[in-house]
Design an enzyme around this catalytic site. Sequence first.
Site: not given
Length: 312
Positions: A231, A108
């Site tokens: 989101d 990530r």
Amino acid sequence: MSSLKGRDFLSLADYSAEELLFIINTARLIKERFYSGERIIPVLTGRILAMIFEKPSTRTRVSFEVAMKQLGGHAIYLSWRELQLARGETISDTARTLARYVDGIVARVYEHEKLEELAKYSDKPVINGLSNLLHPVQALSDIFTIMEKKGDPRKLKIVFVGDGGSNVAHSLLLGLIILGGGITIACPKGYEPVERIMDLYMEISKETGGYAEIINDPVEAVKGADVVYTDVWISMGMEAEAEKRLRDFAGFRVDSKLMRYAKPNAIFMHCLPAHRGVEVTDEVIDGVWSVVWDQAENRLHLQKALLSLIIP
Ligand code: CP
Ligand code: NVA
């Protein structure tokens, strides 16, 4: 279809519809076996996954770690800050070293190019656990959830309300158009998907007939929707733009008034973490429309499928 063993998973655009559906079908079977009591399917016995995180994570970190354990393997969490990366060791040297120890790497990162660099120098598969550009494990898992709840995504009106330039919006767009479906994105002007994604869209949609509609009016967008997805407005790393974004996104909050424009049996989705009261109200995320906990759970099943298929 040839084997997926050894393939990187940086972007859904690197996979065909057939391959994506194969991963989803494997997730469905793994989930069924999980619920019939078979929690451990030891197809990755002795395999080790390294998980490099440059940003915080709850779902991705825990679901990958649990997934490896339930497949008979093991995962090692590596905070970017505690690796020599933080002191300037190159990504290429890190990749070549880790690839001698482990069987796969989840990372990530902020810049997507860091993942591309890792993948270039690691001869073990690299999985995108979120970059500023893309979040493919999230989107593929979400398409799995949509199929479970609503059936064939090509027959549905799927609406993303919010930041059209977010990693999640980008990956949902790519996944849905690869499958020959569509997405409607309702975003303020200036928050459309970035050029690199629109270029991919033009290329892929010619082949698959998939489509993306981008509009600036959330009410128009949500009318007749089967799925309403949002989101956060301020993704990780964008904190400096918080004030401007809160202003620009006013009117794009998913509340029960907006949900009433969707079909009566529409579902609400959010990748989480949510900023309650900002992009979504409590009454929506905790309300009858919401499938967010099943959605979060499916990350585990989808990632088990992905790991079992690509880790050599
Ligand atoms: N949705 C998601 O990726 O959550 P985390 O940031 O908690 O991993
Ligand atoms: N767009 C969000 C997704 C979090 C899972 C972010 O990047 O912060």
